[in-house]
Design a protein around this motif. Structure first.
Motif, mmCIF file in Angstrom:
data_model
loop_
_atom_site.group_PDB
_atom_site.id
_atom_site.type_symbol
_atom_site.label_atom_id
_atom_site.label_comp_id
_atom_site.label_asym_id
_atom_site.label_seq_id
_atom_site.Cartn_x
_atom_site.Cartn_y
_atom_site.Cartn_z
ATOM 1 N N ALA A 4 1.147 -1.268 -0.168
ATOM 2 C CA ALA A 4 0.358 -0.244 0.041
ATOM 3 C C ALA A 4 0.701 0.870 -0.073
ATOM 4 O O ALA A 4 2.037 1.238 0.669
ATOM 5 N N ILE A 5 0.838 2.204 -0.618
ATOM 6 C CA ILE A 5 1.183 3.590 -1.030
ATOM 7 C C ILE A 5 0.003 4.759 -0.249
ATOM 8 O O ILE A 5 -1.366 4.272 -0.509
ATOM 9 N N VAL A 6 0.477 5.686 0.722
ATOM 10 C CA VAL A 6 -0.920 6.081 1.657
ATOM 11 C C VAL A 6 0.251 7.528 1.012
ATOM 12 O O VAL A 6 1.320 8.315 1.846
ATOM 13 N N LEU A 7 -0.169 7.998 0.562
ATOM 14 C CA LEU A 7 -0.207 9.605 0.679
ATOM 15 C C LEU A 7 -0.730 10.883 1.258
ATOM 16 O O LEU A 7 -1.413 11.064 1.743
ATOM 17 N N ALA A 8 0.356 11.396 2.408
ATOM 18 C CA ALA A 8 0.472 11.764 2.911
ATOM 19 C C ALA A 8 0.778 13.127 3.050
ATOM 20 O O ALA A 8 2.012 13.379 4.636
ATOM 21 N N GLY A 9 1.125 13.951 2.112
ATOM 22 C CA GLY A 9 1.704 15.088 1.821
ATOM 23 C C GLY A 9 1.375 16.088 1.650
ATOM 24 O O GLY A 9 0.180 16.065 2.092
ATOM 25 N N VAL A 87 -3.453 1.947 -3.361
ATOM 26 C CA VAL A 87 -2.005 3.966 -3.425
ATOM 27 C C VAL A 87 -4.270 4.208 -2.599
ATOM 28 O O VAL A 87 -5.136 4.052 -3.339
ATOM 29 N N LEU A 88 -3.255 5.254 -2.068
ATOM 30 C CA LEU A 88 -4.603 6.298 -0.952
ATOM 31 C C LEU A 88 -4.341 7.267 -0.424
ATOM 32 O O LEU A 88 -3.108 7.515 -0.489
ATOM 33 N N ALA A 89 -4.885 7.817 -0.753
ATOM 34 C CA ALA A 89 -5.347 9.689 -0.291
ATOM 35 C C ALA A 89 -5.800 9.346 1.516
ATOM 36 O O ALA A 89 -5.894 8.225 2.082
ATOM 37 N N THR A 90 -4.791 10.565 2.616
ATOM 38 C CA THR A 90 -4.888 10.150 3.312
ATOM 39 C C THR A 90 -6.481 10.944 4.382
ATOM 40 O O THR A 90 -6.363 10.581 5.145
ATOM 41 N N ASP A 91 -6.475 11.447 3.118
ATOM 42 C CA ASP A 91 -7.809 12.383 3.903
ATOM 43 C C ASP A 91 -9.314 11.189 3.314
ATOM 44 O O ASP A 91 -10.079 12.304 3.193
ATOM 45 N N LEU A 92 -9.672 9.695 3.511
ATOM 46 C CA LEU A 92 -10.501 9.587 3.378
ATOM 47 C C LEU A 92 -10.522 8.961 4.410
ATOM 48 O O LEU A 92 -10.298 7.519 5.175
ATOM 49 N N THR A 96 -11.917 1.406 4.368
ATOM 50 C CA THR A 96 -11.875 0.224 5.519
ATOM 51 C C THR A 96 -11.005 -0.423 4.366
ATOM 52 O O THR A 96 -10.713 -0.994 3.670
ATOM 53 N N PRO A 97 -10.969 -1.894 5.324
ATOM 54 C CA PRO A 97 -10.133 -2.542 4.965
ATOM 55 C C PRO A 97 -10.920 -3.302 4.265
ATOM 56 O O PRO A 97 -10.645 -3.931 2.291
ATOM 57 N N ALA A 98 -12.168 -3.434 3.800
ATOM 58 C CA ALA A 98 -12.587 -3.983 2.546
ATOM 59 C C ALA A 98 -12.373 -2.594 1.403
ATOM 60 O O ALA A 98 -12.554 -4.044 0.231
ATOM 61 N N THR A 99 -12.168 -2.039 1.462
ATOM 62 C CA THR A 99 -11.928 -0.959 0.713
ATOM 63 C C THR A 99 -11.281 -1.828 -0.768
ATOM 64 O O THR A 99 -11.240 -2.168 -1.758
ATOM 65 N N PRO A 100 -9.954 -1.842 0.196
ATOM 66 C CA PRO A 100 -8.821 -2.846 -0.721
ATOM 67 C C PRO A 100 -8.927 -4.184 -0.929
ATOM 68 O O PRO A 100 -8.987 -4.613 -2.162
ATOM 69 N N GLN A 124 -10.956 8.326 -9.167
ATOM 70 C CA GLN A 124 -10.476 8.783 -7.831
ATOM 71 C C GLN A 124 -9.344 7.567 -7.649
ATOM 72 O O GLN A 124 -9.256 7.084 -7.231
ATOM 73 N N PRO A 125 -8.628 8.307 -8.903
ATOM 74 C CA PRO A 125 -6.991 6.776 -8.803
ATOM 75 C C PRO A 125 -6.167 7.744 -7.411
ATOM 76 O O PRO A 125 -5.306 6.686 -7.418
ATOM 77 N N LEU A 126 -6.698 7.853 -6.143
ATOM 78 C CA LEU A 126 -6.163 7.959 -4.957
ATOM 79 C C LEU A 126 -6.931 7.253 -4.154
ATOM 80 O O LEU A 126 -7.027 6.904 -3.514
ATOM 81 N N THR A 127 -8.444 6.067 -5.058
ATOM 82 C CA THR A 127 -8.889 5.650 -4.157
ATOM 83 C C THR A 127 -8.294 3.838 -5.328
ATOM 84 O O THR A 127 -9.770 3.874 -6.143
ATOM 85 N N ALA A 128 -7.816 3.005 -5.193
ATOM 86 C CA ALA A 128 -7.167 2.395 -6.555
ATOM 87 C C ALA A 128 -6.149 1.475 -5.580
ATOM 88 O O ALA A 128 -5.350 1.277 -4.832
#
Length: 274
Positions: A4-9, A87-92, A96-100, A124-128
């Motif tokens: 998993a990659i989480v974008l938190a910048g 690949v997920l954004a930090t502001d979601l 839940t684990p069900a999403t991935p 939503q390329p950051l929920t993918a």
């Protein structure tokens, strides 16, 4: 198997420069909420300045920092070793684990990735979830990633879409954060949200079937006395910690005891011997 990659910048300009990842919704930082959704990942890479987190992660930064989400994604992709990456954004806050899991299940064999679309049909390329090697090739083929819009990546990939996603609510403004804080306290979701928060706070197995515990508490309330229910659920947890009894097994024993207790009272009321 996936990473998993989480974008938190990001500068969070619409939050007045506040550290968005540290903003709390339901008493939990946004970053920790998203990391909890990544619990199935073999490795979680967080792109952004290091912060305290409840789960172990690998921290990286784009070079130079502040290059935007595409540059951050490229930095994160360089650290991935699994064949698939979420690949997920930090502001979601409602991931839940069900999403991935759902995204992985929806990935066709001939696609490079699968992403969610919101209720308005926007990608939503950051929920993918992406296949790692095609993602790296697409990133390498771009003329530049620093400062480039994230959408420039999508034409280079063969993507499948999941329409009508309900977990893509993001928190870019204080008004959206306020709405998220209200939403988790709604009648239909507050119990799920509270139990998830307690599980995270106490490092309890999130897959524990709480229905068994609720049923035991109900049986005690009806068969013994209503004030006995909360103390009994405490004792179930205490027994699990002290004696290694599974909470579900302890709850079943308590429910059976409550049934015997109630049966004795019924026989007593009817004047029959137990």
């Amino acid at each position: 198997m996936f990473d998993a990659i989480v974008l938190a910048g990001g500068a969070a300009r619409r939050l007045g420069g506040a550290d968005k990842a540290a903003v709390t919704v339901g008493g939990r930082p946004l970053l920790d909420r998203v990391l909890d959704a990544c619990r199935d990942a073999r490795r979680t890479v967080v792109v952004g300045p290091p912060r305290p987190t409840r789960r172990p992660v690998r921290w990286v930064r784009e070079d130079p920092p502040g290059g935007g989400p595409l540059a951050a994604l490229a930095a994160g992709a360089a650290e991935v070793t699994a064949p698939l990456v979420a690949v997920l954004a930090t502001d979601l806050p409602f991931l839940t684990p069900a999403t991935p899991r759902a995204l992985l299940a929806a990935l066709p064999p001939d696609a490079d990735g699968v992403l969610e679309q919101d209720a308005d049909g926007r990608d939503q390329p950051l929920t993918a979830v992406y296949r790692t090697e095609p993602l790296r090739r697409a990133l390498a083929g771009l003329p530049a990633v620093h400062g480039a819009p994230l959408r420039t990546l999508l034409p280079a990939l063969t993507l499948h879409r999941r329409a009508g996603a309900t977990t893509t609510f993001d928190c870019d403004t204080w008004a959206e954060i306020a709405a998220a804080r209200v939403r988790i306290k709604e009648h239909g979701t507050v119990l799920d949200e509270w139990i998830a928060a307690v599980n995270a706070e106490l490092d309890i197995d999130p897959d524990l079937d709480r229905t068994v515990l609720l049923d035991a508490a109900r049986d005690v309330a009806h068969g013994v006395a209503r004030p006995a229910a909360p103390l009994t659920t405490f004792l179930i947890g205490y027994a699990a910690a002290q004696h290694g009894i599974g909470p579900a097994e302890a709850a079943r024993r308590v429910a059976a005891l409550a049934a015997r207790w109630a049966q004795e009272q019924e026989l007593q009321d009817e004047g029959r011997p137990a």
